[in-house]
Design an enzyme around this catalytic site. Sequence first.
Site, short mmCIF file in Angstrom:
data_model
loop_
_atom_site.label_atom_id
_atom_site.label_comp_id
_atom_site.label_asym_id
_atom_site.label_seq_id
_atom_site.Cartn_x
_atom_site.Cartn_y
_atom_site.Cartn_z
N CYS A 11 49.73 35.16 31.76
CA CYS A 11 49.31 33.51 30.53
C CYS A 11 49.47 32.17 31.53
O CYS A 11 50.14 32.25 32.42
CB CYS A 11 50.63 33.57 30.12
SG CYS A 11 50.27 34.80 28.70
N GLY A 37 44.62 33.40 32.66
CA GLY A 37 44.44 34.48 31.39
C GLY A 37 43.48 33.76 30.57
O GLY A 37 42.55 32.60 30.49
N ASN A 111 54.95 32.18 29.24
CA ASN A 111 54.55 33.16 30.18
C ASN A 111 55.98 34.19 30.83
O ASN A 111 56.82 33.12 31.30
CB ASN A 111 54.34 31.89 31.01
CG ASN A 111 53.53 32.56 32.28
OD1 ASN A 111 53.55 32.32 33.57
ND2 ASN A 111 52.76 33.21 32.39
N GLY A 112 55.28 34.82 30.34
CA GLY A 112 56.87 35.88 31.19
C GLY A 112 56.42 37.43 30.74
O GLY A 112 55.84 37.18 29.12
N CYS A 244 58.67 35.07 41.86
CA CYS A 244 57.96 35.92 41.92
C CYS A 244 57.14 35.53 43.69
O CYS A 244 56.36 34.37 43.23
CB CYS A 244 56.84 35.99 40.64
SG CYS A 244 55.47 36.65 41.02
N TYR A 250 49.14 36.26 45.28
CA TYR A 250 47.66 35.86 44.70
C TYR A 250 47.36 35.21 43.00
O TYR A 250 46.34 34.57 43.06
CB TYR A 250 47.22 38.13 43.88
CG TYR A 250 46.13 37.88 43.19
CD1 TYR A 250 45.01 37.33 43.45
CD2 TYR A 250 46.56 37.92 41.81
CE1 TYR A 250 44.55 37.46 42.71
CE2 TYR A 250 45.04 37.87 41.25
CZ TYR A 250 44.37 37.79 41.30
OH TYR A 250 43.48 38.22 40.32
N CYS A 441 61.64 37.20 44.04
CA CYS A 441 61.83 38.79 43.65
C CYS A 441 60.23 39.33 44.55
O CYS A 441 59.15 38.91 44.58
CB CYS A 441 61.16 38.17 42.04
SG CYS A 441 60.54 40.18 41.63
N CYS A 444 57.77 44.53 43.24
CA CYS A 444 55.90 45.36 43.56
C CYS A 444 56.32 45.81 45.07
O CYS A 444 55.14 46.42 44.83
CB CYS A 444 55.15 44.38 42.75
SG CYS A 444 54.74 42.53 43.23
FE1 SF4 Z 1 55.85 38.66 40.70
FE2 SF4 Z 1 55.71 41.64 41.39
FE3 SF4 Z 1 58.42 40.17 41.17
FE4 SF4 Z 1 56.32 41.19 38.78
S1 SF4 Z 1 57.89 41.94 40.61
S2 SF4 Z 1 57.03 39.37 39.35
S3 SF4 Z 1 54.52 39.73 40.60
S4 SF4 Z 1 56.73 39.71 43.26
#
Ligand code: SF4
Length: 467
Positions: A11, A37, A111-112, A244, A250, A441, A444
């Site tokens: 978003c 989005g 967004n989130g 993030c 990306y 973060c 992933c």
């Molecule tokens: Fe970003 Fe990956 Fe964390 Fe999701 S898990 S917030 S895509 S770094």
Amino acid sequence: MELSGGFQDECGVFGVCDSQDAANIAYLGLYALQHRGQESAGIATLEDDHIYIEREMGYVADVFDEARLSRLPGRTAIGHVRYSTAGASLLINAQPIVFATGRGPLALAHNGNLVNARQIRADLERSGALFTTTSDSEVILHLVARSKEPTLTRAIADALLTVRGAYSLLILSTEGIFAVRDPNGIRPLSLGIREGSPVVASESCAFDLIGAKFERDVEPGEIVKLSREGFTSHRFAFPQHTPCIFEHVYFSRPDSLVFGRSVAATREAFGARLAREYPAQADVVVPVPDSGLYAALGYARESGIPFGLGLVRNHYVGRTFIEPKQAIRHFGVKVKLNPVREVVEGKRIVLVDDSIIRGTTSKKIVGMLREAGSREVHVRVSSPPTTASCHYGIDTPTRRELIASTQSVEDIRKFIEADSLGYLSAEGMLQAFGRPQQSTCTACFTGIYPVEVPEEEREKEGAVAKC
Ligand code: SF4
């Protein structure tokens, strides 16, 4: 990034306060955020204590025409673009969401993704709350409406004590716009000024289009009220700062400043670091457009290998494209990408992409380059292997579908039929990003989730729409 079936942006939000042509400015802001989005777009405006709303499935330019924008009067507006999982791709979940409360009407753009929305929703429904969407975002409005706090700022702060997860929020009210970032600051949200009017957007590229000046980010754990008087700040939680990193890998546009850093510069730094970690004997560095472009520039600069645009992307392929039934080799990818034979024929290629999700697209691109006469294809990825799903608002495939969650790098190399494969290390990515693991973060890639995700939430997919 794989061109279909990979990670999808979730978003984008935009707001403008006390400005002429607020709906038109919001339209332009959303236009600049379209990459975040593509399934629905909406704008809500405020005039005389009434909120007007227009939203529809589709691209911003298709949803809004002059007639529709003229139905959005007032000097204050918020807007939203949304991507959702297929099951939740409904007009009822398009945002902004409008809600009548004892404090006047509110509209929300989010967004989130909230990791405890299911639980809160179940509790609220048991106590009689009626939901009009299946979106996790609506629980925030219910909590604000139920708060006993005397002011709207404090009611929002009160509501946010209950929710956990990622949220960059805009709440339109008769007092102005409230812009909020979760205590971890997982998703971006920036403040700007345009001709004296406060503006707010997911990314600063929206400010460039409307001629606004970037001021600062909304801080993690901060509520900023945008009004005729400018910005008023209120802290509602201690900041943890774990933005993030995938926004830089990306999602965000390279021309944006995100978390105080140029996205283009970060991607180049990822590429340069990748060249040091995984050098290759090659003739040309070719990006997978568009997301691999800046990392490839960094790789080429660091390695001294010439940069070449050996793949061209068709930018006009919409989501509704239907593949013909007859089998044409690599067809799905060929519609979107085509090799430039003059650049790749007879050459040893370093192919730079930002990530590999399922591996099927990478395999097709490698195959296409070989068919176009490349002698060798060395794949380099400007992020670590993607091994875990996102629970903070990015629509990822399930963990099982992520090739790196079950296959070794060597197995992936064999699957995509590359001559060699190298991923940027997690340590190298963080060094290039300039932040330590505990302040970022990277879930992933590492499976380390900075906001705890309930076990049942990790198992369930798609019952609550994310944004
Ligand atoms: Fe970003 Fe990956 Fe964390 Fe999701 S898990 S917030 S895509 S770094």
